[in-house]
Scaffold this active site. Structure first.
Site, mmCIF file in Angstrom:
data_model
loop_
_atom_site.group_PDB
_atom_site.id
_atom_site.type_symbol
_atom_site.label_atom_id
_atom_site.label_comp_id
_atom_site.label_asym_id
_atom_site.label_seq_id
_atom_site.Cartn_x
_atom_site.Cartn_y
_atom_site.Cartn_z
ATOM 1 N N HIS A 2 -11.648 -5.808 -3.598
ATOM 2 C CA HIS A 2 -11.204 -5.859 -2.198
ATOM 3 C C HIS A 2 -12.153 -6.696 -1.347
ATOM 4 O O HIS A 2 -12.390 -6.397 -0.176
ATOM 5 C CB HIS A 2 -11.078 -4.447 -1.627
ATOM 6 N N TYR A 34 0.876 -1.158 0.000
ATOM 7 C CA TYR A 34 0.000 0.000 0.000
ATOM 8 C C TYR A 34 0.919 1.215 0.000
ATOM 9 O O TYR A 34 1.835 1.302 0.829
ATOM 10 C CB TYR A 34 -0.859 0.057 1.266
ATOM 11 N N ASP A 44 -7.096 -0.518 -4.994
ATOM 12 C CA ASP A 44 -8.556 -0.443 -5.002
ATOM 13 C C ASP A 44 -9.143 0.205 -3.752
ATOM 14 O O ASP A 44 -10.366 0.245 -3.591
ATOM 15 C CB ASP A 44 -9.171 -1.833 -5.190
#
Length: 455
Positions: free
Chosen positions: A333, A221, A249
């Site tokens: 996700h 991330y 996402d």
């Protein structure tokens, strides 16, 4: 130096407070209390080595622990009452069984974090329902003495077209956390994608592999502080990760109401923490400002293969291909970010690609898919429609719960393997390469495709 509960209570502003990945409130909630259980539920002791030296004020007086523990127990709202031990692993015969056990045995906060979806959880449910709208078309009198389920993921041979999706804070499910997943992955011939928010450091997870050749990929991330992401990628590369899966996402965190509601119940007097569920706290450092240029940044940082996780439409799949990534993950996700039918199921996105950009399926870019996969038939449907492999997240966490650990994970994989092999025989396929689109009937799902896409 020995310190008392009074000394501990005064130590309520450590230097790393505002830099804590889980947020300051998580730490302040334990101010003046014994935080051992809370710490151990999500962290490996290794992380203490990374704290500033000034953070260690001394050893707590053992005599003080009793009153601290009493205070903790009186405010603990997450425990569950059980009358007997968990069922024997041999009695669990499908992945849904593991979910039922997990619901009974996981602490309430862990269950809420793992199980919750965004808003009304429509997208989460639709992920699974999409597979139920696709039927297999078995062929008879096809001599199939045995089947070969081996596949290749980013050049690494695996025994099944299945990988472990990145799942955060696996230690909430079992003390061995991601290490149990790594060991099971090695013994079952699977690939693990280690979560950016793992509860175990990557070095320790690497040590839990069964051999030095066992591949492990790392999820990224992008942090609001880009320097921290640089450090994370470099650390993963140094530890031996063999690919970077950048997740895109969730530029903002979905409203996971089960997770948030529980947190309000647990800390009703903490106005700063109300509504801040585990997911929202964990993701508070994710940058919402990245664009396609982040791939240039990443390539300048590492030569490892890059996979984009979170493709939700054919247009972005084409852009990813044009940007030269080695793989994409069709994913919403797990229905944990955006809800309603606007966040379509990944399987529908795969059908979009088949219809509007079929060249991607036959390109060098591998196409992975996750979300809602619970049966061996789901795996075969995805592969027949063009996916390289499928990822599972929640099921692996559930399989570790109730003390099962690595053994639970391996039992879950065994069940999935049996279902895949049996249904390949029904289809008359001796290997994954023989799976074809005509082996499935996806007409009910294809009705949801949009009419025209401009590429």
């Amino acid at each position: 130096m020995t310190i008392t509960k009074t000394d501990l209570g005064q130590h309520n502003s450590p230097e790393f407070l505002n830099n804590h990945p889980g947020g300051a409130n998580v730490i302040l909630r334990y101010a003046g209390k014994d935080a051992t259980d809370g710490f151990n539920s999500v962290h490996s002791p290794d992380v203490l080595e990374d704290l500033p030296e000034t953070s260690l004020r001394g050893q707590i007086d053992v005599a003080e622990l009793g009153s601290c523990k009493e205070a903790n127990e009186s405010s603990d709202k997450t425990s569950k009452t059980r009358t007997s031990g968990p069922p024997h692993l041999s009695t669990l015969i499908n992945l849904h069984d593991f979910q039922e056990v997990a619901q009974q045995y996981l602490p309430a906060n862990a269950w809420a974090y793992y199980f919750s979806g965004a808003d009304d959880e429509v997208s989460k449910r639709e992920n699974a329902h999409a597979y139920q709208k696709v039927a297999l078309r078995p062929r008879i009198l096809k001599k199939v003495p045995n089947v070969d389920t081996k596949a290749s993921i980013l050049g690494h041979s695996v025994s099944l077209p299945v990988y472990m999706s990145p799942v955060g804070i696996a230690k909430l499910a079992h003390p061995d956390g991601e290490c149990a997943l790594a060991s099971a992955a090695g013994k079952e011939g699977l690939v693990q994608v280690l979560a950016n928010g793992a509860s175990m450091p990557i070095e320790r997870v690497m040590q839990s592999r069964v051999s030095s050749e066992q591949p492990l990929f790392f999820q990224l991330y992008v942090n609001k502080d880009i320097k921290k992401s640089v450090e994370v990628v470099k650390r993963a590369e140094k530890a031996g990760a063999q690919a970077i899966w950048i997740t895109v996402d969730s530029p903002v965190v979905g409203k996971r109401e089960m997770d948030e509601r529980l947190n309000v119940t647990v800390v009703p007097n903490d106005s700063n923490a109300q509504g801040q569920g585990v997911a929202k706290v964990m993701a508070s450092s994710i940058s919402p400002y990245i664009d396609w240029e982040i791939l240039t940044w990443l390539r300048n940082l590492t030569n490892l293969p890059v996979v984009i996780k979170g493709i939700q439409c054919v247009e972005d799949a084409v852009l990813a291909y044009q940007n030269g990534v080695q793989g994409i993950v069709l994913s919403n996700h797990g229905g944990r970010s955006q809800d309603t039918h606007s966040a379509q199921s990944p399987l529908l996105t795969l059908l979009e690609i088949r219809k509007f950009a079929p060249h991607l399926i036959h390109s060098s870019m591998q196409i992975f898919i996750d979300g809602g996969i619970r049966r061996g038939t789901d795996v075969l449907k995805a592969i027949a429609l063009g996916a390289t492999a499928v990822g599972l997240g929640r099921p692996f966490l559930f399989s570790m719960s109730a003390g099962y650990g690595e053994n639970g994970v391996r039992r879950m994989v065994e069940i999935l393997r049996q279902e895949i092999e049996a249904n390949m025989v029904f289809l008359g396929a001796t290997s994954l390469s023989e799976l074809r689109p005509e082996m499935v009937n996806a007409s009910r799902l294809e009705r949801n495709l949009i009419g025209c896409v401009k590429l």
